[in-house]
Design an enzyme around this catalytic site. Structure first.
Site, mmCIF file in Angstrom:
data_model
loop_
_atom_site.group_PDB
_atom_site.id
_atom_site.type_symbol
_atom_site.label_atom_id
_atom_site.label_comp_id
_atom_site.label_asym_id
_atom_site.label_seq_id
_atom_site.Cartn_x
_atom_site.Cartn_y
_atom_site.Cartn_z
ATOM 1 N N GLY A 1 0.827 -1.210 0.000
ATOM 2 C CA GLY A 1 0.000 0.000 0.000
ATOM 3 C C GLY A 1 0.858 1.257 0.000
ATOM 4 N N GLU B 1 9.794 4.393 7.142
ATOM 5 C CA GLU B 1 9.835 2.933 7.250
ATOM 6 C C GLU B 1 10.700 2.505 8.429
ATOM 7 O OE1 GLU B 1 8.451 0.051 5.819
ATOM 8 O OE2 GLU B 1 9.695 -0.779 7.429
ATOM 9 N N GLY C 1 6.591 -6.144 3.262
ATOM 10 C CA GLY C 1 6.528 -7.600 3.202
ATOM 11 C C GLY C 1 7.081 -8.175 1.908
ATOM 12 N N ALA D 1 6.717 -14.584 -0.762
ATOM 13 C CA ALA D 1 7.023 -15.618 -1.743
ATOM 14 C C ALA D 1 6.670 -15.175 -3.161
ATOM 15 C CB ALA D 1 6.281 -16.894 -1.388
ATOM 16 N N VAL E 1 0.997 10.747 15.634
ATOM 17 C CA VAL E 1 0.464 11.580 14.546
ATOM 18 C C VAL E 1 -0.606 12.445 15.180
ATOM 19 C CG1 VAL E 1 -0.769 11.603 12.340
ATOM 20 C CG2 VAL E 1 0.827 9.738 12.829
ATOM 21 N N HIS F 1 -0.834 -14.022 6.391
ATOM 22 C CA HIS F 1 -1.803 -13.192 5.674
ATOM 23 C C HIS F 1 -2.820 -12.561 6.611
ATOM 24 C CE1 HIS F 1 -0.766 -16.086 2.175
ATOM 25 N NE2 HIS F 1 0.052 -15.070 2.198
HETATM 26 C C1 LIG Z 1 7.049 -15.301 4.859
HETATM 27 C C2 LIG Z 1 5.939 -14.575 4.154
HETATM 28 C C3 LIG Z 1 5.568 -14.955 2.858
HETATM 29 C C4 LIG Z 1 4.532 -14.288 2.212
HETATM 30 N N1 LIG Z 1 4.221 -14.633 0.912
HETATM 31 C C5 LIG Z 1 3.242 -13.976 0.266
HETATM 32 C C6 LIG Z 1 2.941 -14.274 -1.096
HETATM 33 O O1 LIG Z 1 3.567 -15.118 -1.729
HETATM 34 N N2 LIG Z 1 1.947 -13.572 -1.695
HETATM 35 C C7 LIG Z 1 1.234 -12.613 -1.042
HETATM 36 O O2 LIG Z 1 0.325 -12.041 -1.623
HETATM 37 N N3 LIG Z 1 1.508 -12.304 0.244
HETATM 38 C C8 LIG Z 1 2.497 -12.949 0.901
HETATM 39 N N4 LIG Z 1 2.797 -12.606 2.194
HETATM 40 C C9 LIG Z 1 2.000 -11.555 2.847
HETATM 41 C C10 LIG Z 1 2.444 -10.190 2.392
HETATM 42 O O3 LIG Z 1 3.794 -9.976 2.738
HETATM 43 C C11 LIG Z 1 1.554 -9.129 3.053
HETATM 44 O O4 LIG Z 1 0.210 -9.451 2.823
HETATM 45 C C12 LIG Z 1 1.824 -7.752 2.488
HETATM 46 O O5 LIG Z 1 3.181 -7.421 2.604
HETATM 47 C C13 LIG Z 1 0.984 -6.716 3.225
HETATM 48 O O6 LIG Z 1 1.140 -5.479 2.575
HETATM 49 P P1 LIG Z 1 0.845 -4.127 3.336
HETATM 50 O O7 LIG Z 1 0.917 -3.032 2.341
HETATM 51 O O8 LIG Z 1 -0.391 -4.284 4.115
HETATM 52 O O9 LIG Z 1 2.021 -3.947 4.422
HETATM 53 P P2 LIG Z 1 3.509 -4.492 4.492
HETATM 54 O O10 LIG Z 1 3.985 -4.943 3.165
HETATM 55 O O11 LIG Z 1 3.568 -5.451 5.622
HETATM 56 O O12 LIG Z 1 4.320 -3.178 4.881
HETATM 57 C C14 LIG Z 1 4.126 -2.474 6.058
HETATM 58 C C15 LIG Z 1 5.424 -1.792 6.440
HETATM 59 O O13 LIG Z 1 5.150 -0.821 7.443
HETATM 60 C C16 LIG Z 1 6.242 -0.782 8.340
HETATM 61 N N5 LIG Z 1 5.773 -0.232 9.611
HETATM 62 C C17 LIG Z 1 4.920 -0.797 10.504
HETATM 63 N N6 LIG Z 1 4.706 0.028 11.549
HETATM 64 C C18 LIG Z 1 5.447 1.135 11.323
HETATM 65 C C19 LIG Z 1 5.658 2.340 12.050
HETATM 66 N N7 LIG Z 1 5.028 2.587 13.215
HETATM 67 N N8 LIG Z 1 6.513 3.263 11.542
HETATM 68 C C20 LIG Z 1 7.139 3.036 10.356
HETATM 69 N N9 LIG Z 1 6.977 1.905 9.624
HETATM 70 C C21 LIG Z 1 6.134 0.982 10.097
HETATM 71 C C22 LIG Z 1 6.691 -2.229 8.436
HETATM 72 O O14 LIG Z 1 8.044 -2.283 8.828
HETATM 73 C C23 LIG Z 1 6.471 -2.729 7.013
HETATM 74 O O15 LIG Z 1 7.655 -2.666 6.245
HETATM 75 C C24 LIG Z 1 3.840 -13.233 2.853
HETATM 76 C C25 LIG Z 1 4.231 -12.848 4.143
HETATM 77 C C26 LIG Z 1 5.266 -13.508 4.800
HETATM 78 C C27 LIG Z 1 5.646 -13.062 6.177
#
Ligand SMILES: Cc1cc2nc3c(=O)[nH]c(=O)nc-3n(C[C@H](O)[C@H](O)[C@H](O)COP(=O)(O)OP(=O)(O)OC[C@H]3O[C@@H](n4cnc5c(N)ncnc54)[C@H](O)[C@@H]3O)c2cc1C
Ligand code: SF4
Length: 559
Positions: A20, A39, A90, A95, A237, A477
């Site tokens: 996102g 981040e 993530g 994967a 915030v 997930h």
């Molecule tokens: C081992 C593993 C394998 C996976 N494989 C898959 C796959 O194959 N396909 C798939 O669709 N999904 C997969 N996922 C899930 C996927 O990673 C997540 O669904 C996805 O990354 C979520 O996206 P997001 O935008 O919600 O947040 P994220 O990608 O989790 O990003 C959020 C970020 O915000 C940062 N953050 C949090 N709090 C704060 C704060 N207070 N201040 C600053 N930064 C902050 C975190 O450090 C993180 O980097 C996998 C997850 C794991 C753990």
């Protein structure tokens, strides 16, 4: 037409650089805004990733213990949640399986009927697929072949498929690990190398073949002027100048997430804020800010409808296996064993055996004392009758080479709730705690399939120890908690991702998802963020008055 004000450090501050956050950053800089991305995790280069998961300090993220990796595990009563933490969120540990969900997901949950999702979403999925470089996996490893053969035995081989993945693979065999100029963005992106099929995607790709966000969305956002603050955590915030609705902008307070000696507090201001800290991260931050009085208008629906994609992790181990089951890509194929139940063949790279410490013999039966007793009897019987075999089955080393994880997901309703409370074991501060009915960890059909898989492979069916002992499912997930809805009585954001009760405040991450997808969620998170950003006017046109419909009525709330 609004003029751009230099009174603020940035126009938009994006919290978190995952799916996102990275989409938001790129689309906003393209619209002419000044954007900062904050981040908490570290920035990684391909060769800085650990070789195996035994390098715990470079794999795990737990800075208070000196662990500065990119993967985290959080333990709750209702689920063990795995998530990523890095520049690129993530995507660094994921994967790279990117699947669209079935259409029916738009008809359930609090987002149903808010727009014509079925007609609108395909174009955003298309953009997201192009940006993430999705292809059909062309490297099938032994684990994928076994999944296919098990499908034949189980009579569901027609549902076997090669995953669609965000990985740069060579069109022809024999051209692996070949570096070429940017193949995706007409030369604007970085050079890339082709996939070697080493199975290491979840340990971070050491070849630069996985299409992580720091190589696409975020790379381009930075190139166009977005400023990324790594190893920086957002801790507060607050609306500026006493305007409780945020109409005068926001102050975002940060501190270092990795430094032990000095917290390096910092205050940045912006006209608008986007929370993209993931389902767990955004919930945690918003609960804290609602509780400390910084953002009291956040809907009381915060933390409701948290979903774990109804997952169960099972699999099989084949001691002394002739084939190396770690070869291929992390998730190379999948199969549907019925309309709702979907399994994927998952692997870790050779030598990354630590997950083996969490696996044990598969045991059937309803969760509870009886199942634990049955599991203990099986284990004891195995150890006494076949000690050498049992030793080979339970020793951690060799696990990645000899094991296949079967990740089972169900597109069925089931959710839990997160609350901000003092846990009984630590009454000194509040933290996230889970509540509600347990999501089932026992999916009989999936267990049966794991047994068939083990028989075909000549091994033993396995499951996760916490699932057997504590009835706690593991999930990578976690979604929901700030779901899209028609009003603050039903969710936290509207279908433009605008936070109810505030101006120029949005949530773009997995927390807004309002139903179990039954497939891995990152493509949907990306597509939804593309849609949300397309609804924000350009910097030249904005009046900085964006708010959810019905804002005036919510404005009367305290704050
Ligand atoms: C081992 C593993 C394998 C996976 N494989 C898959 C796959 O194959 N396909 C798939 O669709 N999904 C997969 N996922 C899930 C996927 O990673 C997540 O669904 C996805 O990354 C979520 O996206 P997001 O935008 O919600 O947040 P994220 O990608 O989790 O990003 C959020 C970020 O915000 C940062 N953050 C949090 N709090 C704060 C704060 N207070 N201040 C600053 N930064 C902050 C975190 O450090 C993180 O980097 C996998 C997850 C794991 C753990
Ligand atoms: S299989 Fe290996 S080379 Fe291919 S994307 Fe995964 S980690 Fe990179």
């Amino acid at each position: 037409m609004a003029t751009r004000s230099r009174k603020f450090d940035f126009d938009f501050i994006v919290i978190g650089s995952g799916f996102g956050g990275s989409v938001s950053a790129l689309r906003l800089v393209e619209k002419g805004y000044r954007v900062a991305v904050i981040e908490m995790g570290r920035r990684w280069a391909p060769l800085s990733f650990p070789h195996t998961s035994w390098s715990i300090h470079r794999w795990f993220w737990r800075p208070s213990l000196g662990l500065h990796g990119f993967f985290n595990m959080r333990f709750f009563r209702h689920a063990t949640i795995f998530h990523g933490c890095a520049v690129g969120g993530g995507s660094i540990t994921y994967a790279a399986t990117l699947l669209p969900p079935p259409d029916k997901v738009w008809q359930s949950g609090s987002w149903a009927g808010l727009t014509d999702w079925k007609t609108e979403m395909p174009r955003y999925y298309q953009t997201a697929s192009r940006m993430l470089g999705i292809i059909q996996n062309n490297i099938l490893g032994s684990a994928d072949q076994l999944l296919k053969r098990t499908g034949e035995v189980a009579g569901v081989s027609h549902t076997f498929y090669r995953t669609r993945v965000g990985i740069f693979q060579a069109a022809e065999a024999g051209t692996q690990n070949e570096t070429v100029p940017d193949p995706f963005f007409g030369g604007e992106g970085p050079p890339r190398s082709t996939c070697t099929g080493c199975g290491g995607c979840m340990m971070g790709c050491r070849y630069g073949a996985k299409n992580t966000l720091d190589l696409n969305y975020l790379y381009l956002a930075e190139k166009h002027g977005a400023v990324v603050f790594p190893e920086t955590k957002v801790v507060n915030v607050r609306p500026l100048h006493g305007a409780g609705d945020g109409s005068a902008g926001y102050a975002v307070q940060t501190e270092s997430s990795t430094s032990w000696l000095s917290r390096q507090p910092r205050r940045l201001t912006s006209r608008a804020v986007i929370f993209s800290a993931s389902s767990l991260g955004t919930m945690e931050l918003l609960f804290r800010l609602k509780d400390n009085g910084s953002l009291p208008r956040i809907s009381d629906r915060l933390g409701k409808h948290v979903r774990t994609n109804s997952e169960s992790i099972i699999g099989a181990r084949v001691p002394r296996c002739v084939d190396d089951l770690s070869q291929g890509i992390a998730i190379g194929s999948g199969i549907y064993i019925d309309e709702h139940t979907h399994l994927e063949a998952v692997r870790y790279p050779k030598g990354s055996d630590t997950m083996g410490l969490l696996t044990t013999m598969l045991t059937d039966g309803r969760p509870g004392v009886l199942r634990i007793a049955m599991w203990a009897r099986n284990m004891l019987g195995h150890l006494l009758l076949h000690p050498a075999k049992a030793f080979r089955l339970f020793r951690p080393w060799g696990w990645a080479r000899e094991a296949t994880i079967l990740l089972c997901m169900q597109a069925v309703e089931g959710h839990i709730e997160m609350r901000w409370q003092r846990p009984w074991f630590w009454p000194f501060s509040k933290t996230l705690v889970s509540r509600g009915d347990k999501v089932p960890t026992y999916i009989p059909k999936a267990n049966e399939f794991a047994r068939q898989f083990a028989a075909v492979a000549g091994g033993t069916a396995m499951s996760m120890l916490p699932e057997i002992l504590f009835d706690i499912p593991g999930t990578a997930h976690c979604i929901g908690g700030c779901v899209i809805a028609d009003s603050p009585e039903h969710g936290v954001v509207d279908h433009h991702h605008r936070v109810f009760g505030y101006r120029n405040m949005y949530i773009c991450d997995g927390s807004v998802l309002a139903s179990n997808l039954g497939v891995n969620p990152s493509l949907t998170i990306t597509a939804l963020a593309e849609r949300a950003m397309s609804l924000i006017p350009s910097a030249r046109e904005t009046r900085w008055t964006d708010a959810a419909a019905g804002f005036t009525s919510t404005c009367s709330l305290a704050g």
